[in-house]
Write an enzyme that holds these catalytic residues in place. Structure first.
Site, short mmCIF file in Angstrom:
data_model
loop_
_atom_site.label_atom_id
_atom_site.label_comp_id
_atom_site.label_asym_id
_atom_site.label_seq_id
_atom_site.Cartn_x
_atom_site.Cartn_y
_atom_site.Cartn_z
N TYR A 130 0.84 -1.20 0.00
CA TYR A 130 0.00 0.00 0.00
C TYR A 130 0.88 1.25 0.00
O TYR A 130 1.64 1.49 0.95
CB TYR A 130 -0.93 0.02 1.21
CG TYR A 130 -2.04 -1.01 1.16
CD1 TYR A 130 -2.29 -1.77 0.02
CD2 TYR A 130 -2.84 -1.25 2.28
CE1 TYR A 130 -3.30 -2.71 -0.01
CE2 TYR A 130 -3.86 -2.19 2.25
CZ TYR A 130 -4.09 -2.92 1.11
OH TYR A 130 -5.09 -3.86 1.09
N PHE B 67 -19.44 -0.92 -12.71
CA PHE B 67 -20.34 -1.22 -13.82
C PHE B 67 -20.03 -0.28 -14.98
O PHE B 67 -19.37 0.74 -14.82
CB PHE B 67 -21.81 -1.07 -13.40
CG PHE B 67 -22.18 0.33 -12.95
CD1 PHE B 67 -22.63 1.28 -13.86
CD2 PHE B 67 -22.06 0.69 -11.62
CE1 PHE B 67 -22.95 2.57 -13.45
CE2 PHE B 67 -22.39 1.98 -11.19
CZ PHE B 67 -22.83 2.92 -12.11
N SER C 271 -5.77 -14.02 2.58
CA SER C 271 -6.65 -13.08 1.88
C SER C 271 -6.91 -13.61 0.48
O SER C 271 -5.97 -14.01 -0.22
CB SER C 271 -5.98 -11.69 1.82
OG SER C 271 -6.76 -10.78 1.07
N ASN C 272 -8.18 -13.64 0.10
CA ASN C 272 -8.57 -14.10 -1.24
C ASN C 272 -8.24 -15.57 -1.50
O ASN C 272 -8.00 -15.97 -2.64
CB ASN C 272 -7.92 -13.22 -2.32
CG ASN C 272 -8.32 -11.76 -2.21
OD1 ASN C 272 -9.49 -11.42 -2.38
ND2 ASN C 272 -7.35 -10.91 -1.89
N GLY D 120 -13.94 -3.73 0.11
CA GLY D 120 -14.85 -3.23 -0.92
C GLY D 120 -16.27 -3.20 -0.41
O GLY D 120 -17.23 -3.35 -1.17
#
Length: 311
Positions: free
Chosen positions: A50, A217, A145-146, A211
Protein backbone atom coordinates in the site's frame (compact mmCIF):
# COMPACT_ATOMS: atom_id res chain seq x y z
CA UNK A 1 -18.82 -0.85 18.75
CA UNK A 2 -18.89 -4.60 19.12
CA UNK A 3 -15.85 -6.83 19.34
CA UNK A 4 -14.88 -10.42 18.71
CA UNK A 5 -12.12 -12.50 20.24
CA UNK A 6 -9.95 -13.96 17.49
CA UNK A 7 -6.89 -15.92 18.51
CA UNK A 8 -6.71 -14.05 21.80
CA UNK A 9 -7.04 -10.67 20.09
CA UNK A 10 -10.02 -8.46 20.91
CA UNK A 11 -10.84 -6.96 17.52
CA UNK A 12 -13.58 -4.52 16.51
CA UNK A 13 -16.18 -5.72 14.01
CA UNK A 14 -15.50 -2.57 11.97
CA UNK A 15 -11.94 -2.13 10.70
CA UNK A 16 -10.22 0.84 9.08
CA UNK A 17 -8.49 0.09 5.78
CA UNK A 18 -5.43 2.14 4.85
CA UNK A 19 -4.79 1.42 1.18
CA UNK A 20 -5.34 5.00 -0.02
CA UNK A 21 -3.74 7.21 2.62
CA UNK A 22 -0.26 7.61 1.09
CA UNK A 23 -0.92 11.01 -0.51
CA UNK A 24 -2.79 12.49 2.45
CA UNK A 25 -1.27 14.92 4.98
CA UNK A 26 -0.10 13.13 8.12
CA UNK A 27 -2.28 15.46 10.21
CA UNK A 28 -5.37 14.20 8.35
CA UNK A 29 -4.45 10.59 9.02
CA UNK A 30 -3.77 11.36 12.67
CA UNK A 31 -7.26 12.83 12.94
CA UNK A 32 -8.73 9.82 11.11
CA UNK A 33 -7.05 7.37 13.48
CA UNK A 34 -8.19 9.28 16.55
CA UNK A 35 -11.78 9.39 15.29
CA UNK A 36 -11.61 5.64 14.65
CA UNK A 37 -10.34 4.97 18.15
CA UNK A 38 -12.98 7.25 19.66
CA UNK A 39 -15.62 5.23 17.78
CA UNK A 40 -14.22 2.04 19.27
CA UNK A 41 -12.52 0.87 16.06
CA UNK A 42 -9.27 -0.74 17.12
CA UNK A 43 -8.31 -2.81 14.07
CA UNK A 44 -6.28 -1.18 11.28
CA UNK A 45 -5.61 -2.96 7.99
CA UNK A 46 -2.39 -2.47 5.99
CA UNK A 47 -0.31 -4.24 3.36
CA UNK A 48 3.35 -3.95 2.47
CA UNK A 49 2.43 -2.75 -1.03
CA UNK A 50 0.00 0.00 0.00
CA UNK A 51 1.58 3.21 -1.19
CA UNK A 52 4.81 1.30 -1.75
CA UNK A 53 5.18 1.05 2.02
CA UNK A 54 4.29 4.69 2.65
CA UNK A 55 0.98 3.84 4.32
CA UNK A 56 2.71 1.73 6.95
CA UNK A 57 5.37 4.42 7.40
CA UNK A 58 2.69 7.01 8.12
CA UNK A 59 1.36 4.87 10.95
CA UNK A 60 4.93 4.46 12.13
CA UNK A 61 5.21 8.23 12.32
CA UNK A 62 1.99 8.41 14.34
CA UNK A 63 3.29 5.78 16.75
CA UNK A 64 6.59 7.66 17.04
CA UNK A 65 4.72 10.85 17.92
CA UNK A 66 2.38 9.12 20.38
CA UNK A 67 3.79 5.75 21.52
CA UNK A 68 0.70 5.05 23.63
CA UNK A 69 -1.31 4.65 20.42
CA UNK A 70 0.25 1.26 19.75
CA UNK A 71 -1.38 -0.46 22.72
CA UNK A 72 -4.79 0.74 21.55
CA UNK A 73 -4.32 -0.68 18.04
CA UNK A 74 -4.69 -4.09 16.47
CA UNK A 75 -2.41 -3.73 13.46
CA UNK A 76 -2.85 -6.08 10.53
CA UNK A 77 -0.68 -6.16 7.43
CA UNK A 78 -0.31 -8.38 4.39
CA UNK A 79 2.47 -9.71 2.18
CA UNK A 80 2.92 -11.72 -1.00
CA UNK A 81 2.20 -9.35 -3.90
CA UNK A 82 5.31 -8.38 -5.86
CA UNK A 83 5.88 -6.57 -9.14
CA UNK A 84 4.24 -8.75 -11.76
CA UNK A 85 3.95 -11.88 -9.64
CA UNK A 86 3.11 -13.36 -6.25
CA UNK A 87 5.72 -14.61 -3.79
CA UNK A 88 4.92 -16.66 -0.71
CA UNK A 89 8.42 -18.04 -0.26
CA UNK A 90 10.06 -18.24 3.15
CA UNK A 91 12.47 -15.43 2.31
CA UNK A 92 9.83 -13.06 1.04
CA UNK A 93 7.43 -13.58 3.95
CA UNK A 94 10.15 -13.02 6.56
CA UNK A 95 11.69 -10.06 4.73
CA UNK A 96 8.29 -8.47 4.17
CA UNK A 97 7.31 -8.86 7.84
CA UNK A 98 10.60 -7.32 8.96
CA UNK A 99 10.08 -4.45 6.55
CA UNK A 100 6.58 -3.83 7.86
CA UNK A 101 7.83 -3.88 11.46
CA UNK A 102 10.46 -1.27 10.63
CA UNK A 103 8.04 1.00 8.78
CA UNK A 104 5.35 0.70 11.47
CA UNK A 105 7.94 1.33 14.22
CA UNK A 106 6.61 -1.54 16.28
CA UNK A 107 8.07 -4.71 17.77
CA UNK A 108 5.20 -6.92 16.70
CA UNK A 109 2.44 -7.27 14.14
CA UNK A 110 -0.89 -8.42 15.54
CA UNK A 111 -2.08 -10.11 12.35
CA UNK A 112 -0.14 -11.09 9.23
CA UNK A 113 -2.12 -12.17 6.15
CA UNK A 114 -0.91 -13.78 2.94
CA UNK A 115 -2.28 -11.25 0.47
CA UNK A 116 -3.03 -13.46 -2.55
CA UNK A 117 -2.70 -17.21 -3.20
CA UNK A 118 0.50 -18.07 -5.02
CA UNK A 119 0.12 -21.11 -7.25
CA UNK A 120 3.86 -21.72 -6.72
CA UNK A 121 3.60 -21.59 -2.93
CA UNK A 122 5.39 -24.32 -0.96
CA UNK A 123 3.52 -25.02 2.24
CA UNK A 124 6.69 -26.12 4.05
CA UNK A 125 8.32 -22.73 3.35
CA UNK A 126 5.28 -20.83 4.61
CA UNK A 127 5.22 -23.04 7.72
CA UNK A 128 8.88 -22.31 8.40
CA UNK A 129 8.33 -18.56 8.00
CA UNK A 130 5.30 -18.59 10.32
CA UNK A 131 7.17 -20.62 12.95
CA UNK A 132 10.06 -18.17 12.92
CA UNK A 133 7.87 -15.07 13.07
CA UNK A 134 5.76 -16.51 15.89
CA UNK A 135 8.70 -17.80 17.93
CA UNK A 136 10.48 -14.44 17.70
CA UNK A 137 7.34 -12.61 18.85
CA UNK A 138 7.15 -10.61 15.65
CA UNK A 139 3.66 -11.84 14.66
CA UNK A 140 0.83 -12.84 16.99
CA UNK A 141 -1.63 -14.56 14.62
CA UNK A 142 -1.86 -15.40 10.93
CA UNK A 143 -4.40 -15.54 8.15
CA UNK A 144 -4.92 -15.28 4.42
CA UNK A 145 -6.65 -13.08 1.88
CA UNK A 146 -8.57 -14.10 -1.24
CA UNK A 147 -7.96 -17.82 -0.60
CA UNK A 148 -10.42 -20.55 -1.60
CA UNK A 149 -11.52 -23.29 0.77
CA UNK A 150 -9.18 -25.83 -0.79
CA UNK A 151 -6.23 -23.43 -0.68
CA UNK A 152 -6.79 -22.77 3.01
CA UNK A 153 -7.17 -26.48 3.67
CA UNK A 154 -3.99 -27.30 1.74
CA UNK A 155 -2.00 -24.74 3.68
CA UNK A 156 -3.53 -25.36 7.10
CA UNK A 157 -2.50 -29.03 7.15
CA UNK A 158 1.18 -27.99 7.09
CA UNK A 159 1.02 -25.18 9.65
CA UNK A 160 1.53 -25.19 13.40
CA UNK A 161 -0.63 -22.08 13.64
CA UNK A 162 -4.33 -21.74 12.95
CA UNK A 163 -5.31 -19.49 10.06
CA UNK A 164 -7.75 -17.12 11.76
CA UNK A 165 -8.73 -14.81 8.88
CA UNK A 166 -9.66 -14.82 5.21
CA UNK A 167 -10.12 -11.40 3.63
CA UNK A 168 -12.66 -11.45 0.78
CA UNK A 169 -14.46 -8.87 -1.31
CA UNK A 170 -18.10 -8.45 -0.28
CA UNK A 171 -20.72 -5.74 -0.54
CA UNK A 172 -24.46 -5.68 -1.19
CA UNK A 173 -23.68 -5.19 -4.89
CA UNK A 174 -20.84 -7.74 -5.11
CA UNK A 175 -21.43 -10.92 -3.16
CA UNK A 176 -20.54 -14.04 -5.14
CA UNK A 177 -19.60 -15.84 -1.92
CA UNK A 178 -23.27 -15.49 -0.92
CA UNK A 179 -24.79 -15.82 -4.41
CA UNK A 180 -23.30 -19.27 -4.86
CA UNK A 181 -24.85 -20.62 -1.68
CA UNK A 182 -28.25 -19.27 -2.65
CA UNK A 183 -28.15 -20.51 -6.25
CA UNK A 184 -27.00 -24.10 -5.68
CA UNK A 185 -28.33 -26.42 -8.39
CA UNK A 186 -29.50 -23.60 -10.66
CA UNK A 187 -28.23 -22.62 -14.13
CA UNK A 188 -26.71 -19.40 -12.77
CA UNK A 189 -24.72 -21.07 -9.98
CA UNK A 190 -21.10 -20.01 -10.20
CA UNK A 191 -18.61 -20.64 -7.42
CA UNK A 192 -16.19 -17.71 -7.70
CA UNK A 193 -14.71 -18.14 -4.22
CA UNK A 194 -14.15 -21.88 -4.09
CA UNK A 195 -16.63 -22.44 -1.28
CA UNK A 196 -14.84 -19.99 1.01
CA UNK A 197 -17.90 -18.81 2.94
CA UNK A 198 -19.07 -22.23 4.08
CA UNK A 199 -15.52 -23.41 4.76
CA UNK A 200 -14.76 -20.39 6.93
CA UNK A 201 -17.97 -20.83 8.91
CA UNK A 202 -17.27 -24.52 9.46
CA UNK A 203 -13.65 -24.02 10.53
CA UNK A 204 -13.86 -20.84 12.62
CA UNK A 205 -12.08 -18.59 10.11
CA UNK A 206 -13.21 -14.96 10.35
CA UNK A 207 -14.07 -13.39 7.01
CA UNK A 208 -12.98 -9.78 6.66
CA UNK A 209 -14.84 -7.98 3.91
CA UNK A 210 -13.17 -5.39 1.71
CA UNK A 211 -14.85 -3.23 -0.92
CA UNK A 212 -17.74 -3.13 1.54
CA UNK A 213 -19.30 -0.03 -0.07
CA UNK A 214 -17.99 -0.59 -3.60
CA UNK A 215 -19.51 -1.37 -6.96
CA UNK A 216 -18.37 -1.30 -10.58
CA UNK A 217 -20.34 -1.22 -13.82
CA UNK A 218 -20.44 0.20 -17.33
CA UNK A 219 -23.45 2.42 -18.02
CA UNK A 220 -25.47 2.80 -21.22
CA UNK A 221 -23.04 5.39 -22.61
CA UNK A 222 -20.02 3.12 -22.17
CA UNK A 223 -18.76 4.98 -19.10
CA UNK A 224 -17.09 2.66 -16.60
CA UNK A 225 -17.68 3.50 -12.96
CA UNK A 226 -15.86 2.04 -9.98
CA UNK A 227 -16.57 3.45 -6.55
CA UNK A 228 -19.15 3.64 -3.80
CA UNK A 229 -22.66 2.58 -4.75
CA UNK A 230 -24.23 5.45 -2.78
CA UNK A 231 -22.79 8.25 -4.93
CA UNK A 232 -24.55 10.34 -7.56
CA UNK A 233 -22.68 8.47 -10.32
CA UNK A 234 -24.06 5.12 -9.17
CA UNK A 235 -27.53 6.15 -8.04
CA UNK A 236 -29.25 5.47 -11.36
CA UNK A 237 -28.11 1.85 -11.37
CA UNK A 238 -28.53 1.29 -7.64
CA UNK A 239 -31.49 3.56 -6.96
CA UNK A 240 -33.53 0.71 -5.44
CA UNK A 241 -30.68 -0.26 -3.12
CA UNK A 242 -30.01 3.30 -1.98
CA UNK A 243 -33.75 3.90 -1.52
CA UNK A 244 -33.97 0.75 0.62
CA UNK A 245 -30.94 1.72 2.71
CA UNK A 246 -32.33 5.21 3.18
CA UNK A 247 -35.68 3.90 4.37
CA UNK A 248 -34.08 1.53 6.88
CA UNK A 249 -31.75 4.29 8.04
CA UNK A 250 -34.76 6.46 8.79
CA UNK A 251 -36.47 3.57 10.57
CA UNK A 252 -33.49 2.88 12.83
CA UNK A 253 -32.25 6.45 13.26
CA UNK A 254 -28.85 5.84 11.68
CA UNK A 255 -27.11 6.62 8.38
CA UNK A 256 -27.55 4.59 5.17
CA UNK A 257 -23.83 3.79 5.41
CA UNK A 258 -24.34 2.22 8.82
CA UNK A 259 -27.19 0.09 7.44
CA UNK A 260 -25.03 -1.09 4.50
CA UNK A 261 -22.31 -2.30 6.88
CA UNK A 262 -24.92 -3.77 9.22
CA UNK A 263 -26.00 -5.92 6.25
CA UNK A 264 -22.51 -7.49 6.25
CA UNK A 265 -22.34 -7.83 10.02
CA UNK A 266 -25.81 -9.38 10.23
CA UNK A 267 -24.64 -12.52 8.47
CA UNK A 268 -24.20 -15.33 11.02
CA UNK A 269 -20.68 -16.01 9.73
CA UNK A 270 -19.57 -13.27 12.17
CA UNK A 271 -17.69 -11.19 9.64
CA UNK A 272 -15.64 -8.04 10.10
CA UNK A 273 -16.16 -5.15 7.68
CA UNK A 274 -13.23 -3.07 6.42
CA UNK A 275 -13.98 0.53 5.49
CA UNK A 276 -11.31 2.24 3.41
CA UNK A 277 -12.27 5.88 3.77
CA UNK A 278 -9.55 8.53 4.20
CA UNK A 279 -11.88 11.14 5.71
CA UNK A 280 -12.76 11.21 9.40
CA UNK A 281 -16.16 12.73 8.67
CA UNK A 282 -16.94 9.82 6.34
CA UNK A 283 -15.77 7.25 8.87
CA UNK A 284 -18.12 8.75 11.46
CA UNK A 285 -21.09 7.80 9.24
CA UNK A 286 -20.48 4.15 10.14
CA UNK A 287 -20.32 4.54 13.92
CA UNK A 288 -23.70 2.90 14.60
CA UNK A 289 -23.25 -0.06 12.23
CA UNK A 290 -23.16 -2.58 15.09
CA UNK A 291 -26.36 -1.24 16.61
CA UNK A 292 -28.70 -1.67 13.63
CA UNK A 293 -31.15 -4.49 14.50
CA UNK A 294 -31.76 -5.70 10.95
CA UNK A 295 -34.21 -8.54 10.58
CA UNK A 296 -33.57 -11.47 8.26
CA UNK A 297 -36.37 -10.17 6.04
CA UNK A 298 -34.67 -6.78 5.77
CA UNK A 299 -31.37 -8.49 4.98
CA UNK A 300 -32.99 -10.23 2.01
CA UNK A 301 -34.75 -7.00 1.00
CA UNK A 302 -31.36 -5.29 0.72
CA UNK A 303 -29.94 -8.25 -1.20
CA UNK A 304 -32.76 -8.13 -3.75
CA UNK A 305 -32.72 -4.34 -3.99
CA UNK A 306 -29.06 -4.56 -5.03
CA UNK A 307 -30.15 -6.53 -8.08
CA UNK A 308 -29.81 -10.11 -6.90
CA UNK A 309 -32.61 -12.58 -7.44
CA UNK A 310 -33.72 -15.68 -5.57
CA UNK A 311 -34.25 -18.96 -7.43
Amino acid sequence: MKYTDIGGIRASRLCLGNMRIADKPIENIERLVNVALDMGVNMFDHADIYGGGTCESMYGELIKRTPSLRKRMVIQTKCGICAGRYDLSYNHIVQSANGSLARLRTDYIDVLLLHRPDTLMRAEQIARAFDELEKSGKVRVFGVSNFSAQQIDYLQQSLNQKLYFNQLQLSPTYCPIIDYGINVNTPVACDVSGGALEYCRKNGVTIQTYGTMQCSFTDDTGYFYSGAFNTEHADKKYFALNFMLGGLAQKYGVTPEAVAVAWVLHHPAGMQAIIGTTLDKRLALYKDCCEVPLTDTEWYDIYKAAGHSLP
